[in-house]
Write a protein that holds these residues in place. Structure first.
Motif, PDB file in Angstrom:
ATOM      1  N   LEU A   1       0.815  -1.268   0.064  1.00 13.49           N
ATOM      2  CA  LEU A   1      -0.163  -0.006   0.060  1.00 13.49           C
ATOM      3  C   LEU A   1       0.931   1.404  -0.077  1.00 13.49           C
ATOM      4  O   LEU A   1       0.581   2.228  -0.687  1.00 13.49           O
ATOM      5  CB  LEU A   1      -0.962   0.056   1.023  1.00 13.49           C
ATOM      6  CG  LEU A   1      -2.183   0.837   1.315  1.00 13.49           C
ATOM      7  CD1 LEU A   1      -3.310   0.410   0.179  1.00 13.49           C
ATOM      8  CD2 LEU A   1      -2.875   0.640   2.414  1.00 13.49           C
ATOM      9  N   LYS A   2       1.870   1.140   0.861  1.00 11.52           N
ATOM     10  CA  LYS A   2       2.767   2.450   0.867  1.00 11.52           C
ATOM     11  C   LYS A   2       3.466   2.581  -0.560  1.00 11.52           C
ATOM     12  O   LYS A   2       3.811   3.679  -0.911  1.00 11.52           O
ATOM     13  CB  LYS A   2       3.872   2.123   2.068  1.00 11.52           C
ATOM     14  CG  LYS A   2       4.874   3.219   2.294  1.00 11.52           C
ATOM     15  CD  LYS A   2       3.952   4.160   3.572  1.00 11.52           C
ATOM     16  CE  LYS A   2       5.025   5.160   3.838  1.00 11.52           C
ATOM     17  NZ  LYS A   2       4.574   6.407   4.436  1.00 11.52           N
TER      18      LYS A   2
ATOM     19  N   ILE B   1       2.551   1.621  -3.525  1.00  8.56           N
ATOM     20  CA  ILE B   1       1.661   2.098  -4.447  1.00  8.56           C
ATOM     21  C   ILE B   1       1.546   3.607  -4.401  1.00  8.56           C
ATOM     22  O   ILE B   1       1.711   4.573  -5.077  1.00  8.56           O
ATOM     23  CB  ILE B   1       0.541   1.359  -4.372  1.00  8.56           C
ATOM     24  CG1 ILE B   1       0.600  -0.057  -4.983  1.00  8.56           C
ATOM     25  CG2 ILE B   1      -0.508   2.155  -5.288  1.00  8.56           C
ATOM     26  CD1 ILE B   1      -0.381  -1.057  -4.762  1.00  8.56           C
ATOM     27  N   GLY B   2       1.229   3.981  -3.169  1.00  8.48           N
ATOM     28  CA  GLY B   2       0.977   5.525  -2.666  1.00  8.48           C
ATOM     29  C   GLY B   2       2.310   6.239  -3.089  1.00  8.48           C
ATOM     30  O   GLY B   2       2.062   7.347  -3.750  1.00  8.48           O
TER      31      GLY B   2
ATOM     32  N   VAL C   1      -4.136   8.152  -0.043  1.00  7.17           N
ATOM     33  CA  VAL C   1      -3.416   7.141  -0.827  1.00  7.17           C
ATOM     34  C   VAL C   1      -1.952   7.346  -0.899  1.00  7.17           C
ATOM     35  O   VAL C   1      -1.359   6.283  -0.633  1.00  7.17           O
ATOM     36  CB  VAL C   1      -4.133   7.125  -2.121  1.00  7.17           C
ATOM     37  CG1 VAL C   1      -3.444   5.925  -2.914  1.00  7.17           C
ATOM     38  CG2 VAL C   1      -5.525   6.392  -1.923  1.00  7.17           C
TER      39      VAL C   1
ATOM     40  N   GLY D   1      -0.168   6.004   2.009  1.00  2.59           N
ATOM     41  CA  GLY D   1      -0.411   4.697   2.262  1.00  2.59           C
ATOM     42  C   GLY D   1      -1.315   4.602   3.530  1.00  2.59           C
ATOM     43  O   GLY D   1      -1.201   3.550   4.230  1.00  2.59           O
ATOM     44  N   GLU D   2      -2.106   5.579   3.877  1.00  2.26           N
ATOM     45  CA  GLU D   2      -2.906   5.657   4.834  1.00  2.26           C
ATOM     46  C   GLU D   2      -4.155   4.948   4.665  1.00  2.26           C
ATOM     47  O   GLU D   2      -5.047   4.717   5.376  1.00  2.26           O
ATOM     48  CB  GLU D   2      -3.345   6.953   5.490  1.00  2.26           C
ATOM     49  CG  GLU D   2      -2.237   7.817   5.825  1.00  2.26           C
ATOM     50  CD  GLU D   2      -2.178   9.141   6.189  1.00  2.26           C
ATOM     51  OE1 GLU D   2      -1.179   9.733   6.761  1.00  2.26           O
ATOM     52  OE2 GLU D   2      -3.202   9.752   5.698  1.00  2.26           O
ATOM     53  N   ARG D   3      -4.559   4.603   3.328  1.00  2.00           N
ATOM     54  CA  ARG D   3      -6.005   3.973   2.803  1.00  2.00           C
ATOM     55  C   ARG D   3      -5.845   2.931   1.858  1.00  2.00           C
ATOM     56  O   ARG D   3      -4.909   3.184   1.012  1.00  2.00           O
ATOM     57  CB  ARG D   3      -6.664   5.241   2.443  1.00  2.00           C
ATOM     58  CG  ARG D   3      -7.906   5.074   1.722  1.00  2.00           C
ATOM     59  CD  ARG D   3      -8.923   6.334   1.521  1.00  2.00           C
ATOM     60  NE  ARG D   3      -9.353   6.830   2.563  1.00  2.00           N
ATOM     61  CZ  ARG D   3     -10.678   7.384   2.641  1.00  2.00           C
ATOM     62  NH1 ARG D   3     -11.262   7.585   1.530  1.00  2.00           N
ATOM     63  NH2 ARG D   3     -11.049   7.858   3.548  1.00  2.00           N
ATOM     64  N   ASN D   4      -6.621   2.049   2.069  1.00  2.00           N
ATOM     65  CA  ASN D   4      -6.832   1.127   1.264  1.00  2.00           C
ATOM     66  C   ASN D   4      -7.389   1.587  -0.045  1.00  2.00           C
ATOM     67  O   ASN D   4      -8.019   2.356   0.037  1.00  2.00           O
ATOM     68  CB  ASN D   4      -7.812  -0.236   1.981  1.00  2.00           C
ATOM     69  CG  ASN D   4      -6.861  -1.149   2.680  1.00  2.00           C
ATOM     70  OD1 ASN D   4      -5.553  -1.292   2.720  1.00  2.00           O
ATOM     71  ND2 ASN D   4      -7.665  -1.676   3.625  1.00  2.00           N
ATOM     72  N   ILE D   5      -6.891   0.930  -1.084  1.00  2.00           N
ATOM     73  CA  ILE D   5      -7.333   1.349  -2.597  1.00  2.00           C
ATOM     74  C   ILE D   5      -8.016   0.267  -3.386  1.00  2.00           C
ATOM     75  O   ILE D   5      -7.225  -0.795  -3.319  1.00  2.00           O
ATOM     76  CB  ILE D   5      -6.180   2.132  -3.236  1.00  2.00           C
ATOM     77  CG1 ILE D   5      -6.563   2.909  -4.474  1.00  2.00           C
ATOM     78  CG2 ILE D   5      -5.038   1.406  -3.324  1.00  2.00           C
ATOM     79  CD1 ILE D   5      -5.837   3.539  -5.139  1.00  2.00           C
ATOM     80  N   SER D   6      -9.119   0.519  -3.737  1.00  2.00           N
ATOM     81  CA  SER D   6      -9.743  -0.482  -4.484  1.00  2.00           C
ATOM     82  C   SER D   6      -8.850  -0.677  -5.921  1.00  2.00           C
ATOM     83  O   SER D   6      -8.299   0.384  -6.456  1.00  2.00           O
ATOM     84  CB  SER D   6     -11.167  -0.508  -4.650  1.00  2.00           C
ATOM     85  OG  SER D   6     -11.319   0.926  -5.597  1.00  2.00           O
TER      86      SER D   6
ATOM     87  N   LEU E   1      -7.562   2.333  -8.198  1.00  2.00           N
ATOM     88  CA  LEU E   1      -6.223   2.290  -8.966  1.00  2.00           C
ATOM     89  C   LEU E   1      -6.447   2.692 -10.324  1.00  2.00           C
ATOM     90  O   LEU E   1      -5.550   3.579 -10.917  1.00  2.00           O
ATOM     91  CB  LEU E   1      -5.650   1.295  -8.289  1.00  2.00           C
ATOM     92  CG  LEU E   1      -4.132   1.143  -8.814  1.00  2.00           C
ATOM     93  CD1 LEU E   1      -3.258   2.413  -8.519  1.00  2.00           C
ATOM     94  CD2 LEU E   1      -3.751   0.002  -8.437  1.00  2.00           C
TER      95      LEU E   1
END
Length: 117
Positions: free
Chosen positions: A3-4, A6-7, A38, A41-46, A50
């Motif tokens: 997640l981090k 990707i952000g 995002v 990296g604080e939020r999940n992303i669908s 994305l």
């Protein structure tokens, strides 16, 4: 961790294009504050969101996941083309041929890495 990564990659691609979070959000059709969470990296992303961000950035899905990229966007684009060409050469090979080619390539890369140290 992913997640981090990707952000950070979204932020890197956005900044390379001189785009603000607000501009990216507008192009992607999502909320600007969401982009910030995002990128940190604080939020999940669908996957759907994305995909919108990738389209807003105007990059390929493959470019999005090139986390190792530190080169300019032009160089990254050229590198992506080379990698796609290599991939297309290998695509028609059998599994055993692909494994052999992988071992050869890995030996070459290991030799290059060893020479640099």
């Amino acid at each position: 961790m992913l997640l981090k990564m990707i952000g950070e990659r979204i932020k890197q691609l956005r900044k390379k294009q001189g785009m603000t979070q607000e501009e990216l959000a507008e192009k992607a059709g999502i909320n600007a504050s969401y982009i910030g969470t995002v990128e940190r990296g604080e939020r999940n992303i669908s996957i759907e969101t994305l995909e919108k961000i990738i389209e807003g950035l105007g990059v390929s899905s493959a470019a999005m996941f090139q986390f190792h990229e530190t080169e300019s966007l032009d160089t990254a684009s050229e590198k992506a083309e080379v990698l796609e060409s290599i991939s297309s050469l290998l695509y028609s090979r059998t599994l055993s041929e692909s494994k052999l080619l992988f071992r050869v390539l890995k030996d070459i890369v290991d030799t290059m890495d060893h020479r640099e140290n």
